[in-house]
Design a protein around this motif. Structure first.
Motif, PDB file in Angstrom:
ATOM      1  N   LEU A 182       0.619   1.915  21.885  1.00 33.04           N
ATOM      2  CA  LEU A 182       0.172   0.527  21.860  1.00 33.04           C
ATOM      3  C   LEU A 182      -1.315   0.439  22.191  1.00 33.04           C
ATOM      4  CD1 LEU A 182       3.073  -1.247  23.807  1.00 33.04           C
ATOM      5  CD2 LEU A 182       2.782  -1.080  21.330  1.00 33.04           C
ATOM      6  N   ALA A 183      -2.000  -0.465  21.508  1.00 36.05           N
ATOM      7  CA  ALA A 183      -3.354  -0.825  21.926  1.00 36.05           C
ATOM      8  C   ALA A 183      -3.270  -1.620  23.221  1.00 36.05           C
ATOM      9  CB  ALA A 183      -4.026  -1.664  20.843  1.00 36.05           C
ATOM     10  N   VAL A 184      -4.324  -1.536  24.037  1.00 35.03           N
ATOM     11  CA  VAL A 184      -4.338  -2.306  25.278  1.00 35.03           C
ATOM     12  C   VAL A 184      -5.764  -2.690  25.628  1.00 35.03           C
ATOM     13  CG1 VAL A 184      -4.437  -0.230  26.729  1.00 35.03           C
ATOM     14  CG2 VAL A 184      -3.581  -2.363  27.700  1.00 35.03           C
ATOM     15  N   ARG A 185      -5.919  -3.912  26.115  1.00 36.94           N
ATOM     16  CA  ARG A 185      -7.213  -4.358  26.629  1.00 36.94           C
ATOM     17  C   ARG A 185      -6.963  -5.326  27.782  1.00 36.94           C
ATOM     18  NH1 ARG A 185     -10.031  -7.952  21.954  1.00 36.94           N
ATOM     19  NH2 ARG A 185     -11.877  -7.178  23.073  1.00 36.94           N
ATOM     20  N   ASP A 186      -7.951  -5.432  28.669  1.00 40.81           N
ATOM     21  CA  ASP A 186      -7.873  -6.313  29.834  1.00 40.81           C
ATOM     22  C   ASP A 186      -8.951  -7.388  29.749  1.00 40.81           C
ATOM     23  OD1 ASP A 186      -5.945  -4.567  30.688  1.00 40.81           O
ATOM     24  OD2 ASP A 186      -6.893  -4.078  32.590  1.00 40.81           O
ATOM     25  N   VAL A 187      -8.663  -8.505  30.382  1.00 40.45           N
ATOM     26  CA  VAL A 187      -9.689  -9.519  30.610  1.00 40.45           C
ATOM     27  C   VAL A 187      -9.597  -9.967  32.066  1.00 40.45           C
ATOM     28  CG1 VAL A 187      -8.171 -11.361  29.706  1.00 40.45           C
ATOM     29  CG2 VAL A 187     -10.639 -11.762  29.930  1.00 40.45           C
ATOM     30  N   GLU A 188     -10.716  -9.915  32.764  1.00 41.10           N
ATOM     31  CA  GLU A 188     -10.810 -10.413  34.137  1.00 41.10           C
ATOM     32  C   GLU A 188     -11.213 -11.886  34.071  1.00 41.10           C
ATOM     33  OE1 GLU A 188     -12.255  -6.186  36.164  1.00 41.10           O
ATOM     34  OE2 GLU A 188     -13.730  -7.735  35.671  1.00 41.10           O
ATOM     35  N   VAL A 189     -10.463 -12.715  34.779  1.00 40.81           N
ATOM     36  CA  VAL A 189     -10.601 -14.168  34.680  1.00 40.81           C
ATOM     37  C   VAL A 189     -10.986 -14.743  36.034  1.00 40.81           C
ATOM     38  CG1 VAL A 189      -9.430 -16.318  34.073  1.00 40.81           C
ATOM     39  CG2 VAL A 189      -8.806 -14.175  32.900  1.00 40.81           C
ATOM     40  N   THR A 282      -8.028 -28.731  34.223  1.00 47.85           N
ATOM     41  CA  THR A 282      -8.282 -28.822  35.662  1.00 47.85           C
ATOM     42  C   THR A 282      -9.723 -29.180  36.002  1.00 47.85           C
ATOM     43  OG1 THR A 282      -8.673 -26.431  35.692  1.00 47.85           O
ATOM     44  CG2 THR A 282      -6.446 -27.190  36.239  1.00 47.85           C
ATOM     45  N   GLY A 283     -10.556 -29.326  35.011  1.00 46.28           N
ATOM     46  CA  GLY A 283     -11.959 -29.647  35.274  1.00 46.28           C
ATOM     47  C   GLY A 283     -12.714 -28.527  35.948  1.00 46.28           C
ATOM     48  N   THR A 284     -12.272 -27.285  35.727  1.00 47.06           N
ATOM     49  CA  THR A 284     -12.923 -26.121  36.327  1.00 47.06           C
ATOM     50  C   THR A 284     -13.748 -25.387  35.265  1.00 47.06           C
ATOM     51  OG1 THR A 284     -10.944 -24.795  35.914  1.00 47.06           O
ATOM     52  CG2 THR A 284     -11.154 -25.827  38.084  1.00 47.06           C
ATOM     53  N   ARG A 285     -14.544 -24.458  35.737  1.00 47.78           N
ATOM     54  CA  ARG A 285     -15.371 -23.662  34.817  1.00 47.78           C
ATOM     55  C   ARG A 285     -14.780 -22.260  34.713  1.00 47.78           C
ATOM     56  NH1 ARG A 285     -19.525 -20.101  35.706  1.00 47.78           N
ATOM     57  NH2 ARG A 285     -19.724 -20.720  37.915  1.00 47.78           N
ATOM     58  N   LEU A 286     -14.601 -21.813  33.486  1.00 49.77           N
ATOM     59  CA  LEU A 286     -13.989 -20.509  33.219  1.00 49.77           C
ATOM     60  C   LEU A 286     -15.059 -19.435  33.044  1.00 49.77           C
ATOM     61  CD1 LEU A 286     -11.632 -18.606  32.341  1.00 49.77           C
ATOM     62  CD2 LEU A 286     -11.991 -19.475  30.005  1.00 49.77           C
ATOM     63  N   GLU A 287     -14.829 -18.302  33.685  1.00 50.91           N
ATOM     64  CA  GLU A 287     -15.664 -17.115  33.484  1.00 50.91           C
ATOM     65  C   GLU A 287     -14.745 -15.956  33.098  1.00 50.91           C
ATOM     66  OE1 GLU A 287     -18.395 -14.089  36.192  1.00 50.91           O
ATOM     67  OE2 GLU A 287     -17.963 -16.117  36.914  1.00 50.91           O
ATOM     68  N   THR A 288     -15.013 -15.313  31.969  1.00 54.91           N
ATOM     69  CA  THR A 288     -14.186 -14.182  31.531  1.00 54.91           C
ATOM     70  C   THR A 288     -15.034 -12.922  31.390  1.00 54.91           C
ATOM     71  OG1 THR A 288     -14.495 -14.746  29.194  1.00 54.91           O
ATOM     72  CG2 THR A 288     -12.526 -15.620  30.289  1.00 54.91           C
ATOM     73  N   ASN A 289     -14.420 -11.808  31.697  1.00 50.69           N
ATOM     74  CA  ASN A 289     -15.031 -10.491  31.494  1.00 50.69           C
ATOM     75  C   ASN A 289     -14.061  -9.653  30.678  1.00 50.69           C
ATOM     76  OD1 ASN A 289     -16.584  -8.158  31.636  1.00 50.69           O
ATOM     77  ND2 ASN A 289     -15.736  -7.566  33.625  1.00 50.69           N
TER      78      ASN A 289
END
Length: 423
Positions: A182-189, A282-289
């Protein structure tokens, strides 16, 4: 499960001359005690990815003692290894892994991978002048936690390699020559909200933990609508520090697995949309890596090489199938990234007749059992004879090339692994 159909032209492939094949087998078998010591030594050291300094030094000294120059720390990775025998093309690489798991040690059996690769290299190296071409041993760090093969590929480690082989230990009654993964990738949120007193002024806060919880629920709902082979995992890593304070920062890690690159890209975009939707709600700001380490892509097993390995390992008395199989319900390896660049195989070799889950202490004990030691020698012979066939037989090399092109040819892996589109 797809069945690999044998190309009729394969029957015309002769491979390496029989005297050379016998010499290779004899060489590997004569090293069985030394390879056992290498395997058990790597197992006892048990260093995690990118920190395998003693492990790579042990393997390097093992080779230097036998007269082979070894380079450690090339391509920007201090625990990489390269040794080479022969000259010019064709050039085949046999890959060694030696990283362990935190808290578990060699619960994935990379000590077996390393010792088998070294044995295969030494077996071919003794006959490479008669075979022609070159054999390369490449030590690839951090399979478990950093996609070392992708990093090495980006640094040019495989630019002169025509084909690559390696094996991986597993448990069970039979082995797989044409392995799928399987392919796999992560995202830090991370969600950024606004802190406030949770009782006296909750209306002034923006709850980052609520955003994570909503995202988690959205991902859980998405699990119902992805292929049965694919996987989604989510772990909340941060959710506030005081119950009477509206959490202004909260975080999670999402992991995505898919049977093919297109599926990985599709699910990644859906996850990105869910994450953005939770921020909006939720009116929050999202940051993804995305991809804190490079994503792992599915293994594309080369049919012609797998067929030769199947013949050689079967002759060792091992039960092995040529069917393309997703072993153990599906796991991931950075060999997939390499297999989309050059023809490759990643067969399994059994170290126990039972079925023990990988990444456990029990599996690690099998890796230094008599069955694990036998797998090192048998696997080394199987890989070495497959390499010898490739070096000796132009017809096999042509069939390998044709099979690789029929499967889609080389892929621009870095372009494929761009992050999802933000809306």
């Amino acid at each position: 499960m797809d069945t690999v159909e044998k190309d009729p032209s394969i029957t015309a492939i002769l491979g390496a001359p029989e005297p050379i094949a016998r010499n290779i087998t004899s060489t590997v078998e004569s090293l069985s005690t030394d390879l056992r010591e290498l395997s058990h030594g790597i197992h006892s050291i048990a260093e995690v990815g990118f920190e395998e300094r003693l492990s790579v030094a042990f393997a390097a000294e093992f080779l230097r003692y036998r007269g082979f120059p070894v380079q450690v720390g090339r391509y920007g990775l201090r625990t990489s290894l390269r040794a080479e025998a022969g000259s010019g093309s064709p050039k085949v690489a046999v890959l060694a892994e030696y990283d362990a798991l935190p808290g578990v040690g060699h619960g994935c059996g990379h000590n077996v991978i390393c010792a088998a690769a070294v044995g295969a290299f030494l077996g071919v190296a003794g006959q490479v002048e008669e075979l022609g071409g070159s054999v390369v041993l490449l030590g690839t760090p951090a399979e478990e936690n950093g996609n070392g093969k992708e990093l090495l590929a980006r640094a040019g480690a495989f630019d002169d390699i025509d084909a690559a082989v390696m094996l991986h230990p597993f448990t069970g009654e039979y082995e797989v020559a044409s392995f799928a993964s399987l392919a796999v990738r992560d995202v830090e949120v991370t969600y950024h909200g606004v802190a406030a007193h949770a009782s006296s002024a909750p209306h002034m806060g923006r709850n980052a933990l609520d955003a994570v919880v909503i995202a988690y629920q959205g991902i859980a709902a998405l699990r119902q609508h992805i292929p049965a082979t694919d996987r989604l995992h989510c772990l909340i890593t941060e959710g506030g520090s005081a119950v009477n304070v509206v959490p202004h920062v909260a975080g999670a890690v999402v992991e995505i697995r898919s049977l093919d690159p297109d599926g990985l890209i599709d699910i990644s975009q859906k996850v990105q949309d869910i994450l953005e939707g939770a921020a909006l709600m939720t009116g929050t700001r999202l940051e993804t890596n995305w991809d804190p380490f490079p994503a792992y892509l599915p293994v594309r097993s080369n049919q012609a090489l797998a067929t030769r390995y199947h013949a050689h390992i079967s002759a060792r008395g091992r039960a092995i199938t040529l069917e393309t199989e997703l072993v153990g319900g599906g796991w991931s390896t950075d060999m997939g990234n390499l297999s989309l660049r050059i023809p490759s195989i990643h067969p399994t070799v059994s170290i126990s007749s039972g079925t023990t889950p990988m990444h456990t202490a029990e599996f690690g004990q099998h890796a230094i059992s008599p069955a694990g030691d036998a797998a090192v020698v048998d696997g080394a012979v199987g890989l070495a004879l497959t390499i010898a066939d490739y070096l000796a037989d132009a017809r096999l090399r042509e069939q390998v090339k044709l099979d690789f092109e029929a499967d889609g040819g080389p892929v621009d892996v870095q372009q494929l692994l761009t992050p999802p589109t933000k809306k």
